[in-house]
Design a protein around this motif. Structure first.
Motif, PDB file in Angstrom:
ATOM      1  N   VAL A 137       0.839  -1.200   0.000  1.00  0.00           N
ATOM      2  CA  VAL A 137       0.000   0.000   0.000  1.00  0.00           C
ATOM      3  C   VAL A 137       0.874   1.250   0.000  1.00  0.00           C
ATOM      4  N   VAL A 138       1.935   1.254   0.803  1.00  0.00           N
ATOM      5  CA  VAL A 138       2.849   2.400   0.833  1.00  0.00           C
ATOM      6  C   VAL A 138       3.453   2.647  -0.544  1.00  0.00           C
ATOM      7  N   ARG A 139       3.825   1.573  -1.232  1.00  0.00           N
ATOM      8  CA  ARG A 139       4.497   1.722  -2.527  1.00  0.00           C
ATOM      9  C   ARG A 139       3.566   2.177  -3.643  1.00  0.00           C
ATOM     10  N   HIS A 140       2.291   1.810  -3.566  1.00  0.00           N
ATOM     11  CA  HIS A 140       1.411   2.027  -4.715  1.00  0.00           C
ATOM     12  C   HIS A 140       0.289   3.046  -4.508  1.00  0.00           C
ATOM     13  N   ALA A 141       0.058   3.452  -3.272  1.00  0.00           N
ATOM     14  CA  ALA A 141      -1.028   4.412  -3.035  1.00  0.00           C
ATOM     15  C   ALA A 141      -0.712   5.757  -3.666  1.00  0.00           C
ATOM     16  N   HIS A 142      -1.739   6.465  -4.105  1.00  0.00           N
ATOM     17  CA  HIS A 142      -1.561   7.775  -4.736  1.00  0.00           C
ATOM     18  C   HIS A 142      -1.473   8.889  -3.708  1.00  0.00           C
ATOM     19  N   CYS A 143      -1.670   8.558  -2.440  1.00  0.00           N
ATOM     20  CA  CYS A 143      -1.748   9.566  -1.376  1.00  0.00           C
ATOM     21  C   CYS A 143      -0.876   9.148  -0.197  1.00  0.00           C
ATOM     22  N   PRO A 144      -0.690  10.021   0.802  1.00  0.00           N
ATOM     23  CA  PRO A 144       0.081   9.636   1.984  1.00  0.00           C
ATOM     24  C   PRO A 144      -0.533   8.425   2.691  1.00  0.00           C
ATOM     25  N   VAL A 145       0.338   7.596   3.264  1.00  0.00           N
ATOM     26  CA  VAL A 145      -0.092   6.399   3.994  1.00  0.00           C
ATOM     27  C   VAL A 145       0.496   6.440   5.397  1.00  0.00           C
ATOM     28  N   MET A 146      -0.374   6.334   6.408  1.00  0.00           N
ATOM     29  CA  MET A 146       0.089   6.283   7.790  1.00  0.00           C
ATOM     30  C   MET A 146       0.108   4.817   8.240  1.00  0.00           C
ATOM     31  N   VAL A 147       1.326   4.311   8.487  1.00  0.00           N
ATOM     32  CA  VAL A 147       1.498   2.932   8.938  1.00  0.00           C
ATOM     33  C   VAL A 147       1.653   2.961  10.452  1.00  0.00           C
ATOM     34  N   VAL A 148       0.704   2.342  11.140  1.00  0.00           N
ATOM     35  CA  VAL A 148       0.653   2.435  12.599  1.00  0.00           C
ATOM     36  C   VAL A 148       1.164   1.147  13.224  1.00  0.00           C
ATOM     37  N   ARG A 149       2.128   1.302  14.109  1.00  0.00           N
ATOM     38  CA  ARG A 149       2.694   0.162  14.824  1.00  0.00           C
ATOM     39  C   ARG A 149       3.049   0.598  16.234  1.00  0.00           C
ATOM     40  N   ALA A 150       3.109  -0.347  17.124  1.00  0.00           N
ATOM     41  CA  ALA A 150       3.577  -0.137  18.503  1.00  0.00           C
ATOM     42  C   ALA A 150       2.625   0.698  19.352  1.00  0.00           C
ATOM     43  N   GLN A 151       2.111   1.799  18.801  1.00  0.00           N
ATOM     44  CA  GLN A 151       1.244   2.680  19.573  1.00  0.00           C
ATOM     45  C   GLN A 151       0.404   3.528  18.618  1.00  0.00           C
ATOM     46  N   ALA A 152      -0.733   3.980  19.124  1.00  0.00           N
ATOM     47  CA  ALA A 152      -1.545   4.905  18.334  1.00  0.00           C
ATOM     48  C   ALA A 152      -0.940   6.304  18.441  1.00  0.00           C
ATOM     49  N   VAL A 153      -1.262   7.160  17.478  1.00  0.00           N
ATOM     50  CA  VAL A 153      -0.849   8.560  17.556  1.00  0.00           C
ATOM     51  C   VAL A 153      -1.893   9.316  18.361  1.00  0.00           C
ATOM     52  N   ASP A 154      -1.448   9.941  19.444  1.00  0.00           N
ATOM     53  CA  ASP A 154      -2.346  10.698  20.309  1.00  0.00           C
ATOM     54  C   ASP A 154      -2.035  12.182  20.131  1.00  0.00           C
ATOM     55  N   PHE A 155      -2.844  12.855  19.312  1.00  0.00           N
ATOM     56  CA  PHE A 155      -2.613  14.274  19.047  1.00  0.00           C
ATOM     57  C   PHE A 155      -3.120  15.140  20.190  1.00  0.00           C
ATOM     58  N   PRO A 156      -2.422  16.250  20.516  1.00  0.00           N
ATOM     59  CA  PRO A 156      -1.160  16.714  19.918  1.00  0.00           C
ATOM     60  C   PRO A 156       0.013  15.845  20.342  1.00  0.00           C
ATOM     61  N   THR A 157       1.037  15.818  19.510  1.00  0.00           N
ATOM     62  CA  THR A 157       2.195  14.974  19.768  1.00  0.00           C
ATOM     63  C   THR A 157       3.444  15.646  19.216  1.00  0.00           C
ATOM     64  N   LYS A 158       4.574  14.965  19.307  1.00  0.00           N
ATOM     65  CA  LYS A 158       5.801  15.436  18.680  1.00  0.00           C
ATOM     66  C   LYS A 158       5.903  14.788  17.299  1.00  0.00           C
ATOM     67  N   ILE A 159       5.958  15.618  16.267  1.00  0.00           N
ATOM     68  CA  ILE A 159       6.060  15.130  14.893  1.00  0.00           C
ATOM     69  C   ILE A 159       7.480  15.360  14.405  1.00  0.00           C
ATOM     70  N   LEU A 160       8.118  14.285  13.947  1.00  0.00           N
ATOM     71  CA  LEU A 160       9.482  14.374  13.416  1.00  0.00           C
ATOM     72  C   LEU A 160       9.428  14.156  11.910  1.00  0.00           C
ATOM     73  N   VAL A 161       9.842  15.163  11.144  1.00  0.00           N
ATOM     74  CA  VAL A 161       9.857  15.036   9.687  1.00  0.00           C
ATOM     75  C   VAL A 161      11.297  14.932   9.203  1.00  0.00           C
ATOM     76  N   HIS A 270      10.992  -0.419  11.523  1.00  0.00           N
ATOM     77  CA  HIS A 270      11.707  -0.429  12.802  1.00  0.00           C
ATOM     78  C   HIS A 270      11.453   0.771  13.703  1.00  0.00           C
ATOM     79  N   ALA A 271      10.686   1.736  13.249  1.00  0.00           N
ATOM     80  CA  ALA A 271      10.440   2.929  14.064  1.00  0.00           C
ATOM     81  C   ALA A 271       9.677   2.584  15.338  1.00  0.00           C
ATOM     82  N   PRO A 272       9.912   3.335  16.418  1.00  0.00           N
ATOM     83  CA  PRO A 272       9.219   3.077  17.686  1.00  0.00           C
ATOM     84  C   PRO A 272       7.803   3.662  17.709  1.00  0.00           C
ATOM     85  N   CYS A 273       7.393   4.280  16.610  1.00  0.00           N
ATOM     86  CA  CYS A 273       6.101   4.953  16.555  1.00  0.00           C
ATOM     87  C   CYS A 273       5.546   4.863  15.128  1.00  0.00           C
TER      88      CYS A 273
END
Length: 280
Positions: A137-161, A270-273
């Motif tokens: 899905v990451v390779r072929h989707a036409h739009c951004p893909v959020m791959v969730v592992r280890a924990q959910a994203v709880d907004f607001p949060t720290k975003i690292l780009v 391998h990301a922790p988030c």
């Protein structure tokens, strides 16, 4: 121009990681005023061995019916949980076929702005296959893909780009800045360079920060790191306690493009988030 509010497509299969993806998608939809759709895919005709299709067509049809029934139940339960949590689902979708292909096809049909998916599915072989699904899905989707592992994203949060001055990295930076503004999150930017070219790397980082500020984001914390890009990004995310990593799916052309593809793959695995992968 903000990408939010948008249409978010949540892919679910009842596994733990898709539970986390659902929590993240719901929080993001509520926070940004986005529309939420949910999809579950059951196996198509290839799920049943051709021998059974030919010699036991009724049994083959019964197997497909059971597969659809299972997915429909998973889909209905997910939608009900979202509603119990105070959210709403614009529409639920059940599809038949190859999981990744159907998710990507539906996203294109709906013109969604973001896909949310778990990094893995259920245990054993199914877990391995679902990993392949999120990769595809990451390779072929036409739009951004959020791959969730280890924990959910709880907004607001720290975003690292993570950025490298490529076109897709610029899109990732713009998306991260917009997301930080929309969710009142803390924005961090990292550029990974070569130690012997420290001055050049610092100039590239400064240029990237200025570019993001032009998009409207002002409170930015910049980080210059050296070494293997994937390792540096993951280590910094752990150090910061980042809730989300945002990066482009590819870097600059030729060998570097192939390398950066491997980097985004490695960070997703391998990301922790959770990781939001942006492609052009």
């Amino acid at each position: 121009m903000s990408i939010f509010p948008t249409l978010i497509l949540l892919a679910t299969d009842g596994s733990k990681d898709t539970e986390l993806a659902a929590t993240t998608a719901l929080d993001l939809a509520i926070t940004t005023g986005s529309e939420l759709h949910v999809v579950s895919v059951f196996p198509g005709p290839g799920y049943v061995h051709p021998y059974y299709e030919t010699h036991f067509p009724e049994a083959a049809e019964r197997l497909r019916h059971e597969a659809r029934k299972e997915r429909q139940q998973i889909l209905d339960e997910r939608v009900e949980r979202i509603r119990e949590a105070g959210g709403s689902v614009a529409k639920k979708h059940i599809r038949e076929g190859q999981t990744a292909e159907e998710i990507v096809a539906l996203a294109e049909e709906l013109e969604v702005g973001l896909i949310a998916i778990g990094s893995r599915g259920l245990g054993g072989l199914r877990r391995m296959l679902m990993g392949n699904v999120s990769d595809s899905v990451v390779r072929h989707a036409h739009c951004p893909v959020m791959v969730v592992r280890a924990q959910a994203v709880d907004f607001p949060t720290k975003i690292l780009v993570a950025t490298d001055r490529s076109r897709e990295a610029e899109l990732a930076a713009t998306t991260a800045a917009d997301l930080a503004k929309s969710t009142n999150s803390e924005l961090h930017i990292v550029h990974v360079g070569f130690e012997r070219y420290r001055d050049e790397a610092q100039k590239e980082l400064d240029t990237e920060v200025d570019m993001i500020r032009e998009s409207g984001a002002q409170e930015i914390q910049a980080h210059l790191e050296f070494g293997r890009p994937d390792t540096a990004i993951i280590d910094l995310a752990e150090e910061l306690g980042a809730g989300l990593i945002v990066m482009g799916s590819r870097g600059l052309g030729g060998v570097r493009r192939a390398l950066l593809g491997s980097i985004s793959d490695s960070v997703v695995r391998h990301a922790p988030c959770p990781v939001l992968v942006v492609r052009q």
